[in-house]
Write a protein that holds these residues in place. Structure first.
Motif, PDB file in Angstrom:
ATOM      1  N   LYS A 159       0.932  -1.008   0.072  1.00 47.66           N
ATOM      2  CA  LYS A 159       0.046   0.025   0.039  1.00 47.66           C
ATOM      3  C   LYS A 159       0.880   1.211   0.163  1.00 47.66           C
ATOM      4  CE  LYS A 159      -3.746  -2.318   2.458  1.00 47.66           C
ATOM      5  NZ  LYS A 159      -4.828  -2.313   1.312  1.00 47.66           N
ATOM      6  N   GLN A 160       0.306   2.225  -0.907  1.00 50.34           N
ATOM      7  CA  GLN A 160       1.095   3.464  -0.899  1.00 50.34           C
ATOM      8  C   GLN A 160       0.707   4.462   0.258  1.00 50.34           C
ATOM      9  OE1 GLN A 160       1.739   4.582  -5.170  1.00 50.34           O
ATOM     10  NE2 GLN A 160      -0.212   3.462  -5.571  1.00 50.34           N
ATOM     11  N   SER A 161       1.392   5.395   0.654  1.00 49.93           N
ATOM     12  CA  SER A 161       1.249   6.469   1.465  1.00 49.93           C
ATOM     13  C   SER A 161       0.675   7.662   0.716  1.00 49.93           C
ATOM     14  CB  SER A 161       2.755   6.862   2.283  1.00 49.93           C
ATOM     15  OG  SER A 161       3.489   7.274   1.381  1.00 49.93           O
ATOM     16  N   LEU A 162      -0.252   8.313   1.516  1.00 48.41           N
ATOM     17  CA  LEU A 162      -0.775   9.451   0.928  1.00 48.41           C
ATOM     18  C   LEU A 162       0.053  10.623   0.935  1.00 48.41           C
ATOM     19  CD1 LEU A 162      -4.471   9.192   2.508  1.00 48.41           C
ATOM     20  CD2 LEU A 162      -3.796   8.278   0.503  1.00 48.41           C
ATOM     21  N   PRO A 163      -0.394  11.693  -0.283  1.00 47.33           N
ATOM     22  CA  PRO A 163       0.901  12.654  -0.317  1.00 47.33           C
ATOM     23  C   PRO A 163       0.346  13.746   0.940  1.00 47.33           C
ATOM     24  CG  PRO A 163      -0.637  12.688  -2.057  1.00 47.33           C
ATOM     25  CD  PRO A 163      -0.763  11.417  -1.633  1.00 47.33           C
ATOM     26  N   TYR A 164       1.425  14.429   1.349  1.00 47.60           N
ATOM     27  CA  TYR A 164       0.858  15.351   2.493  1.00 47.60           C
ATOM     28  C   TYR A 164       0.246  16.547   1.806  1.00 47.60           C
ATOM     29  CZ  TYR A 164       1.372  18.263   6.544  1.00 47.60           C
ATOM     30  OH  TYR A 164       1.339  19.183   7.934  1.00 47.60           O
ATOM     31  N   LEU A 165       0.873  17.097   1.000  1.00 46.36           N
ATOM     32  CA  LEU A 165       0.237  18.324   0.343  1.00 46.36           C
ATOM     33  C   LEU A 165      -0.031  18.324  -1.098  1.00 46.36           C
ATOM     34  CD1 LEU A 165       2.826  20.946   1.874  1.00 46.36           C
ATOM     35  CD2 LEU A 165       0.655  20.463   2.934  1.00 46.36           C
ATOM     36  N   PRO A 166      -1.413  17.528  -1.423  1.00 47.26           N
ATOM     37  CA  PRO A 166      -1.420  17.447  -2.546  1.00 47.26           C
ATOM     38  C   PRO A 166      -1.927  18.731  -3.550  1.00 47.26           C
ATOM     39  CG  PRO A 166      -3.457  16.773  -1.270  1.00 47.26           C
ATOM     40  CD  PRO A 166      -2.082  17.287  -0.425  1.00 47.26           C
ATOM     41  N   ALA A 167      -1.525  18.773  -4.580  1.00 45.53           N
ATOM     42  CA  ALA A 167      -2.082  20.026  -5.649  1.00 45.53           C
ATOM     43  C   ALA A 167      -3.144  19.500  -6.213  1.00 45.53           C
ATOM     44  CB  ALA A 167      -0.893  20.198  -6.346  1.00 45.53           C
ATOM     45  N   THR A 168      -3.684  18.211  -6.619  1.00 49.16           N
ATOM     46  CA  THR A 168      -4.608  17.815  -7.322  1.00 49.16           C
ATOM     47  C   THR A 168      -5.391  16.777  -6.657  1.00 49.16           C
ATOM     48  OG1 THR A 168      -3.681  18.926  -9.514  1.00 49.16           O
ATOM     49  CG2 THR A 168      -5.613  17.376  -9.431  1.00 49.16           C
ATOM     50  N   VAL A 169      -6.769  16.762  -6.463  1.00 50.01           N
ATOM     51  CA  VAL A 169      -7.255  15.654  -6.190  1.00 50.01           C
ATOM     52  C   VAL A 169      -8.323  15.064  -7.233  1.00 50.01           C
ATOM     53  CG1 VAL A 169      -8.769  14.728  -4.251  1.00 50.01           C
ATOM     54  CG2 VAL A 169      -7.180  16.494  -3.618  1.00 50.01           C
ATOM     55  N   GLY A 170      -8.391  13.689  -7.421  1.00 41.40           N
ATOM     56  CA  GLY A 170      -9.193  13.080  -8.316  1.00 41.40           C
ATOM     57  C   GLY A 170     -10.163  12.523  -7.804  1.00 41.40           C
ATOM     58  N   VAL A 171     -11.448  12.570  -8.106  1.00 39.28           N
ATOM     59  CA  VAL A 171     -12.720  12.360  -7.158  1.00 39.28           C
ATOM     60  C   VAL A 171     -13.675  11.340  -8.512  1.00 39.28           C
ATOM     61  CG1 VAL A 171     -14.706  12.523  -6.132  1.00 39.28           C
ATOM     62  CG2 VAL A 171     -12.841  13.937  -5.907  1.00 39.28           C
ATOM     63  N   ILE A 172     -13.624  10.088  -8.144  1.00 39.65           N
ATOM     64  CA  ILE A 172     -14.473   9.246  -9.049  1.00 39.65           C
ATOM     65  C   ILE A 172     -15.804   9.062  -8.387  1.00 39.65           C
ATOM     66  CG2 ILE A 172     -14.248   6.892 -10.127  1.00 39.65           C
ATOM     67  CD1 ILE A 172     -11.492   7.068  -9.959  1.00 39.65           C
ATOM     68  N   THR A 173     -16.911   9.612  -8.716  1.00 41.68           N
ATOM     69  CA  THR A 173     -18.138   9.339  -8.159  1.00 41.68           C
ATOM     70  C   THR A 173     -19.252   9.959  -9.259  1.00 41.68           C
ATOM     71  OG1 THR A 173     -19.505   9.620  -6.234  1.00 41.68           O
ATOM     72  CG2 THR A 173     -18.340  11.568  -6.969  1.00 41.68           C
ATOM     73  N   SER A 174     -20.496   9.663  -8.721  1.00 39.50           N
ATOM     74  CA  SER A 174     -21.618  10.287  -9.603  1.00 39.50           C
ATOM     75  C   SER A 174     -21.676  11.874  -9.520  1.00 39.50           C
ATOM     76  CB  SER A 174     -22.899   9.710  -8.800  1.00 39.50           C
ATOM     77  OG  SER A 174     -24.005  10.382  -9.800  1.00 39.50           O
ATOM     78  N   PRO A 175     -21.771  12.577 -10.664  1.00 37.24           N
ATOM     79  CA  PRO A 175     -21.697  13.935 -10.615  1.00 37.24           C
ATOM     80  C   PRO A 175     -22.994  14.523  -9.792  1.00 37.24           C
ATOM     81  CG  PRO A 175     -22.107  13.187 -12.959  1.00 37.24           C
ATOM     82  CD  PRO A 175     -22.002  11.925 -11.909  1.00 37.24           C
ATOM     83  N   THR A 176     -23.899  13.855  -9.544  1.00 39.98           N
ATOM     84  CA  THR A 176     -25.161  14.708  -8.907  1.00 39.98           C
ATOM     85  C   THR A 176     -25.056  13.648  -7.544  1.00 39.98           C
ATOM     86  OG1 THR A 176     -26.605  12.603  -9.877  1.00 39.98           O
ATOM     87  CG2 THR A 176     -26.470  14.738 -11.056  1.00 39.98           C
ATOM     88  N   GLY A 177     -25.887  14.378  -6.846  1.00 39.83           N
ATOM     89  CA  GLY A 177     -26.050  13.806  -5.369  1.00 39.83           C
ATOM     90  C   GLY A 177     -25.299  14.410  -4.250  1.00 39.83           C
ATOM     91  N   ALA A 178     -25.339  14.011  -3.244  1.00 38.36           N
ATOM     92  CA  ALA A 178     -24.673  14.851  -1.837  1.00 38.36           C
ATOM     93  C   ALA A 178     -23.314  14.532  -1.851  1.00 38.36           C
ATOM     94  CB  ALA A 178     -25.591  14.484  -0.774  1.00 38.36           C
ATOM     95  N   VAL A 179     -22.630  13.272  -2.274  1.00 38.55           N
ATOM     96  CA  VAL A 179     -21.310  12.874  -2.086  1.00 38.55           C
ATOM     97  C   VAL A 179     -20.453  13.892  -2.590  1.00 38.55           C
ATOM     98  CG1 VAL A 179     -19.748  11.026  -2.643  1.00 38.55           C
ATOM     99  CG2 VAL A 179     -22.062  10.486  -2.038  1.00 38.55           C
ATOM    100  N   ILE A 180     -20.624  14.279  -3.968  1.00 39.44           N
ATOM    101  CA  ILE A 180     -19.689  14.965  -4.603  1.00 39.44           C
ATOM    102  C   ILE A 180     -19.675  16.607  -3.821  1.00 39.44           C
ATOM    103  CG2 ILE A 180     -21.329  15.761  -6.390  1.00 39.44           C
ATOM    104  CD1 ILE A 180     -17.482  15.380  -6.418  1.00 39.44           C
ATOM    105  N   ARG A 181     -20.961  16.803  -3.379  1.00 35.59           N
ATOM    106  CA  ARG A 181     -21.026  18.362  -2.804  1.00 35.59           C
ATOM    107  C   ARG A 181     -20.329  18.370  -1.299  1.00 35.59           C
ATOM    108  NH1 ARG A 181     -26.341  17.897  -4.852  1.00 35.59           N
ATOM    109  NH2 ARG A 181     -27.248  17.536  -2.855  1.00 35.59           N
ATOM    110  N   ASP A 182     -20.305  17.188  -0.774  1.00 41.84           N
ATOM    111  CA  ASP A 182     -19.882  16.975   0.751  1.00 41.84           C
ATOM    112  C   ASP A 182     -18.314  17.106   0.386  1.00 41.84           C
ATOM    113  OD1 ASP A 182     -22.183  17.211   1.757  1.00 41.84           O
ATOM    114  OD2 ASP A 182     -22.411  14.827   2.114  1.00 41.84           O
TER     115      ASP A 182
END
Length: 487
Positions: free
Chosen positions: A141-164
């Protein structure tokens, strides 16, 4: 022959007409396909065989009966579950017969697990297989970057998940968020999520969309059936092969899917995933401010320490005249003893020189010269006789070599009346019998060389009347044997 079942017919003698085996087999096949063109069966899978050509052969059974089944290559990818030994399923298809073997079977078009228990049992078997392959190991397993410049989100574009997620990232760490829209429920969800992960992973950052430093796969809560696409084996392997650190945030805290085990970090909720992926900017500012204050305090303490050291050194430097006076006193004492020391040194060397010169005399040089002169005189007396004896011995050896040379000179016998016979190629003839008839030979005397032809074994003789040899005009010398006839 028609599509209907073979009609009953009789022969002239009143008996029923016999059918061929093919007629009966194909009639039964058509009857089964017409009567059972669409059936839905429930049973347990056994004898599951995934053939190399892509087809799947199996047996569907219950406690009292069994039926063979086949899933053609084109339908395998569309199945909602993977056929495995012991899995209880519900299948739909049509019944057909195999005339060559007198067997009937079901051609399966769809397959689904028969209830949640079957799905969970299949999931446990898949988890055990992936765990044996090492996909759940903590060291991969890889470690997470401490100061990310770009975050990629894979989810439905509608709904409360992406807004949260967007709201939480905006409050904590304002950075660029790239959303890859996918469906998160249904048969197409697993394939779309796989494509999104591979798409993010394939970017090199040279295009208009930057390569994310961390990925979040998010979905809200739901039933086991709703979250089932995230238990797909192909999706789990895609998550494990992703080179970008990935956070799984599927369902609520009590929901667990297969990608939670292969992802680099699992979040209980999508909001918690946003918190894991980003730091808090206000906390970083406070931390930086605290570091700055500590740096100033440390700098002040260092300056005060250096100031105290300089003051201590200044107090020590006030005794410089005393140090110089002490060194001057030592220099005066040493310089006063220098003259007497040099005089004593000269006197010592003078005594050594007198002692050495007393041992030196001309006899030390004359004695070796006399010895060498006597040796040279002795050599001069012995040299002329030795040279004379050497010349005499060399002269005797030279005379012996001259006589030896004269005795082996091949031309000397020719001066005594002998002759040498040679062939045209220059080889010497040792016996007359070795000559062939008509062969040219050269005869060399002491003064000239003549060429002759050998006829019947004698040079210059007629074949019918051989000539008598002429007597030699020269007389043999006393003490030497007379020269005979060479031929």
């Amino acid at each position: 022959m028609t599509d209907a079942a073979p009609e009953a017919a009789t022969t002239e003698d009143g008996n029923a007409r016999p059918y061929s085996v093919s007629e009966l087999a194909f009639a039964l096949k058509r009857t089964l396909e017409d009567a059972y063109g669409f059936v839905r069966l429930r049973g347990e899978l056994s004898k599951v065989t995934h053939h190399s050509n892509g087809h799947v052969y199996l047996t569907l059974k219950d406690d009292r009966a069994a039926i063979d089944g086949v899933v053609w290559k084109g339908q395998v990818r569309g199945l909602s579950v993977r056929p495995e030994q012991g899995l209880e399923v519900i299948v739909t298809g049509k019944i057909t017969a195999y005339p060559a073997g007198s067997r009937y079977q079901i051609v399966i078009e769809t397959m689904e697990a028969a209830g949640v228990g079957a799905l969970l049992a299949q999931l446990e078997r898949l988890k055990a297989r992936l765990a044996d392959e090492g996909l759940f190991a903590a060291e991969r397993k890889q470690s997470l970057p401490y100061l990310p410049a770009t975050v990629g989100v894979i989810t439905s574009p509608t709904g409360a998940v992406i807004r949260d997620i967007l709201h939480r990232i905006r409050d904590r760490w304002p950075c660029r968020v790239v959303v890859w829209p996918v469906v998160v429920q249904g048969d197409a969800a697993a394939a779309q999520v796989c494509a999104a992960i591979k798409g993010f992973d394939a970017q090199d950052g040279s295009g208009p969309i930057p390569r994310p430093d961390v990925l979040i796969v998010a979905r809200g809560g739901g039933s086991v059936e709703d979250l089932w696409p995230f238990n797909d084996e192909a999706l789990a392997r895609t998550v494990a092969a992703c080179s970008i650190p990935l956070i799984s945030a599927v369902g609520h805290e009590t929901d667990t899917t297969l990608i939670d085990f292969v992802s680099d970090r699992r979040a209980p909720t999508p909001t918690a995933a946003a918190e894991m992926a980003t730091p808090v900017l206000a906390e970083l500012k406070g931390y930086v401010g605290d570091l700055s204050a500590r740096m100033h305090r440390c700098g002040g303490r260092a300056v005060e320490d250096r100031r105290g050291r300089i003051a201590a050194a200044e107090r020590a430097l006030r005794r410089v005249p005393d140090l110089i006076e002490l060194a001057t006193q030592r220099f005066g004492i040493v310089s006063g003893r220098l003259g007497a020391g040099l005089a004593r040194n000269v006197a010592v060397h003078e005594r050594e020189l007198v002692r050495t010169t007393a041992r030196l005399s001309p006899l030390l040089l004359q004695r070796p010269q006399a010895v060498q002169r006597q040796r040279l005189d002795g050599v001069a007396v012995r040299l002329p006789p030795a040279m004379a004896r050497g010349l005499e011995r060399a002269s005797e050896r030279f005379s012996a070599l001259s006589k030896l040379y004269a005795s082996v000179d091949p031309e000397r016998p020719l001066q005594r009346g002998f002759a040498r016979v040679t062939r045209a190629d220059g080889s010497i003839v040792h016996a007359g019998a070795a000559l062939a008839s008509g062969e040219d030979v050269a005869i060399k005397f002491g003064d000239q060389v003549t060429r002759q032809a050998v006829i019947d074994g004698a040079p210059g003789a007629s074949p019918s009347a051989p000539a008598a040899p002429k007597p030699s005009k020269s007389r043999p010398k006393p003490g030497l044997p007379a020269q005979g006839d060479l031929f």
